[in-house]
Design a protein around this motif. Structure first.
Motif, short mmCIF file in Angstrom:
data_model
loop_
_atom_site.label_atom_id
_atom_site.label_comp_id
_atom_site.label_asym_id
_atom_site.label_seq_id
_atom_site.Cartn_x
_atom_site.Cartn_y
_atom_site.Cartn_z
N HIS A 188 0.84 -1.20 0.00
CA HIS A 188 0.00 0.00 0.00
C HIS A 188 0.87 1.25 0.00
N ASN A 189 0.59 2.15 -0.93
CA ASN A 189 1.38 3.37 -1.03
C ASN A 189 0.79 4.49 -0.18
N GLY A 190 1.68 5.36 0.31
CA GLY A 190 1.27 6.50 1.12
C GLY A 190 0.61 7.59 0.29
N PHE A 191 0.07 8.57 0.98
CA PHE A 191 -0.61 9.69 0.32
C PHE A 191 0.38 10.74 -0.15
N VAL A 192 -0.05 11.52 -1.13
CA VAL A 192 0.68 12.74 -1.49
C VAL A 192 0.15 13.84 -0.58
N THR A 193 1.06 14.53 0.09
CA THR A 193 0.66 15.62 0.97
C THR A 193 1.23 16.94 0.46
N VAL A 194 0.59 18.03 0.84
CA VAL A 194 1.08 19.37 0.54
C VAL A 194 1.16 20.10 1.87
N ASP A 195 2.37 20.50 2.26
CA ASP A 195 2.60 21.10 3.58
C ASP A 195 2.05 20.20 4.67
N SER A 196 2.30 18.90 4.53
CA SER A 196 1.96 17.87 5.51
C SER A 196 0.47 17.60 5.64
N GLU A 197 -0.34 18.14 4.74
CA GLU A 197 -1.77 17.83 4.70
C GLU A 197 -2.05 16.97 3.47
N LYS A 198 -2.95 15.99 3.60
CA LYS A 198 -3.29 15.13 2.48
C LYS A 198 -3.82 15.98 1.33
N MET A 199 -3.32 15.72 0.13
CA MET A 199 -3.82 16.42 -1.05
C MET A 199 -5.26 15.98 -1.33
N SER A 200 -6.16 16.94 -1.45
CA SER A 200 -7.55 16.61 -1.74
C SER A 200 -8.26 17.83 -2.33
N LYS A 201 -9.29 17.54 -3.11
CA LYS A 201 -10.07 18.63 -3.71
C LYS A 201 -10.75 19.47 -2.64
N SER A 202 -11.22 18.82 -1.57
CA SER A 202 -11.96 19.53 -0.53
C SER A 202 -11.11 20.57 0.19
N LEU A 203 -9.79 20.31 0.28
CA LEU A 203 -8.89 21.26 0.94
C LEU A 203 -8.37 22.33 -0.02
N GLY A 204 -8.67 22.16 -1.31
CA GLY A 204 -8.23 23.14 -2.29
C GLY A 204 -6.75 23.10 -2.59
N ASN A 205 -6.08 22.00 -2.21
CA ASN A 205 -4.63 21.89 -2.48
C ASN A 205 -4.38 20.79 -3.51
N PHE A 206 -5.30 20.64 -4.40
CA PHE A 206 -5.28 19.55 -5.38
C PHE A 206 -4.78 20.04 -6.73
N PHE A 207 -3.89 19.30 -7.36
CA PHE A 207 -3.49 19.61 -8.73
C PHE A 207 -3.20 18.31 -9.45
N THR A 208 -3.21 18.37 -10.77
CA THR A 208 -3.11 17.16 -11.58
C THR A 208 -1.69 16.95 -12.10
N ILE A 209 -1.45 15.74 -12.58
CA ILE A 209 -0.16 15.43 -13.22
C ILE A 209 0.06 16.37 -14.41
N ARG A 210 -1.02 16.63 -15.16
CA ARG A 210 -0.90 17.52 -16.34
C ARG A 210 -0.41 18.90 -15.93
N GLN A 211 -0.93 19.40 -14.81
CA GLN A 211 -0.52 20.74 -14.36
C GLN A 211 0.95 20.75 -13.95
N VAL A 212 1.40 19.68 -13.30
CA VAL A 212 2.79 19.62 -12.86
C VAL A 212 3.74 19.55 -14.05
N ILE A 213 3.42 18.71 -15.03
CA ILE A 213 4.36 18.52 -16.15
C ILE A 213 4.29 19.65 -17.18
N GLU A 214 3.43 20.61 -16.94
CA GLU A 214 3.50 21.84 -17.74
C GLU A 214 4.81 22.56 -17.47
N LEU A 215 5.29 22.48 -16.22
CA LEU A 215 6.49 23.21 -15.81
C LEU A 215 7.68 22.30 -15.52
#
Length: 450
Positions: A213-240
């Motif tokens: 089982h793999n761990g979660f992706v976190t942003v500033d130690s919070e789980k990445m999720s749409k509800s927290l508004g810290n969600f982004f996609t692979i497409r958005q990351v590989i733009e840069l």
């Protein structure tokens, strides 16, 4: 599944095992139906579109395609057949067109998660339903509701519950017993716990060798999720950032641990990727001009290669510790650069044999990690282009600043020269001076280094 876990298939094949990798798609469930109704779209068509987009993302990340990719909507006969077996074995019951698994009939329930039935409070993860014999009982088949897709079954029109789908599809392609089952940490309970229960209820010999089982992706130690508004996609990351830099970043954390996403981490992975490919490109260029005696490797290079190979095997066999392997790459890469660029290295006997052997072992490891590009030169150029995009500069603008800096140095305007260099460094462009002139490469922006 994380890239670290995706390395499993490559590594098993590297060990000359025959691998059958099944990755199933749930293309009909409550959330998909709700979203399709919002959009006025057929749920199966909506799922198909997202499945195709997912596969594009996996291709960008160099994840191997599965041997087979079953979808729920194509496997209703297999799902219905498994539910029949569970009912026949006395581990499920029917209520008004619904079929529920009876957890009381499976004493081993909780063996994966370590939870006990009395720990499962009604309404917590499992919907409250007064018709169920036990609040923890879960749906194997759901009777049809207005506005939802349905299939005919012995219990009336309806659709499968979420958990049964995976058990039925894995049994179809792998049998009831197979070696490795993967997924996210959030699936341990109830999903994988329920998979074990229903698979064993259908076939007592059902067994999984390893659950990973793999761990979660976190942003500033919070789980990445749409509800927290810290969600982004692979497409958005590989733009840069280059997809291989993203893969390297993900492999830099053990798959069971949470991955804390940050731009600074991506910048660091990009810089490291550039260093690796530049080293291998320079090495490839030099050895391509010489005839190599493959079996005549000097002792120093051979020791480095053996040590690296041993670390690679030990780390991969120790629960896929890719982090250790990435750190171990430093020694053979340093050896290559010493042989290419230092006075002592260039004078070494059988230098070409050392370079060829070191490049080969690194290439083999990068292949297993899914980090080997088709062309070192091509990916180096792509990494440069991404760096320019992040810096909001064009290649010509960087070259002009290099010319301005050179003119300032020639005029002994060292403060101006230093200002140009620092400005470029602040946006992730490092200048390198040599007797042949000044060139540039991507680097971590100064503020992120600090």
């Amino acid at each position: 599944m994380s890239p670290s876990m995706c390395c499993t298939g490559r590594y098993l094949k590297n060990l000359e095992n025959e691998v059958c990798y099944v990755r199933n798609f749930t293309d009909v469930d409550d959330k998909i139906i709700a979203r399709a109704n919002e959009l006025g779209e057929d749920p199966i068509s909506l799922s198909k579109r997202y499945c195709e987009e997912f596969n594009v993302d996996m291709m960008h990340l160099h994840c191997l395609p599965p041997s087979v990719e079953p979808r729920v909507s194509d496997h209703m006969p297999q799902i219905i057949d498994m539910i029949k077996k569970i009912l026949d074995n006395g581990c499920a019951y029917q209520i008004d067109g619904d079929v529920y698994f009876s957890v009381d009939k499976f004493p081993e329930y909780g063996q994966l998660s370590g939870r006990k039935l009395e720990d499962n409070r009604a309404g917590e993860r499992v919907a409250v339903n007064s018709r169920k014999k036990n609040p923890a009982d879960f749906a194997l088949w759901k009777s049809a509701k207005e506005g939802e897709p349905f299939w005919e079954s012995p219990w009336g029109p309806g659709r499968p519950g979420w958990h049964i789908e995976c058990s039925a599809m894995s049994a179809t392609y792998l049998g009831y017993s197979f070696d490795i089952h993967g997924g996210g940490m959030d699936l341990v309970f109830p999903h994988h716990e329920n998979e074990i229960a229903q698979s064993c209820a259908a076939c007592r010999q059902s067994n999984i060798g390893y659950w990973i089982h793999n761990g979660f992706v976190t942003v500033d130690s919070e789980k990445m999720s749409k509800s927290l508004g810290n969600f982004f996609t692979i497409r958005q990351v590989i733009e840069l950032y280059h997809p291989l830099a993203l893969r390297l970043f993900l492999l830099g954390t053990h798959y069971r641990s949470p991955i804390n996403y940050s731009d600074a981490q991506l910048e660091s992975a990009s810089e490291r990727m550039y260093y690796i490919y530049q080293t291998l490109y320079d090495c490839e260029n030099v050895i391509s001009q010489h005839a190599i005696q493959q079996d005549n490797i000097p002792p120093d290079a051979l020791d480095c290669i053996v040590k690296f190979k041993n670390e690679f095997v030990a780390s991969m066999c120790d629960d896929l510790h890719t982090t250790v392997i990435l750190a171990a790459l430093s020694d053979p890469l340093k050896n290559i650069n010493d042989l290419l660029h230092t006075r002592k290295g260039r004078k070494q006997q059988r230098r070409m044999e050392s370079l060829a052997a070191l490049e080969k072992v690194i290439r083999n490891v990068l292949t297993v990690l899914g980090l080997l590009p088709g062309s070192y030169l091509e990916v180096l150029q792509q990494l440069r282009e991404k760096a320019l995009k992040r810096a909001k500069l064009t290649e010509e603008e960087v070259l002009q600043k290099i010319r301005d800096r050179t003119a300032a140095r020639n005029a002994k305007e060292y403060e101006k020269s230093d200002t140009i260099r620092k400005h470029l460094a602040s946006v992730g462009i490092a200048l390198m001076d040599s007797p042949d002139g000044t060139t540039w490469r991507p680097t971590v922006p100064l503020a992120m280094q600090e």
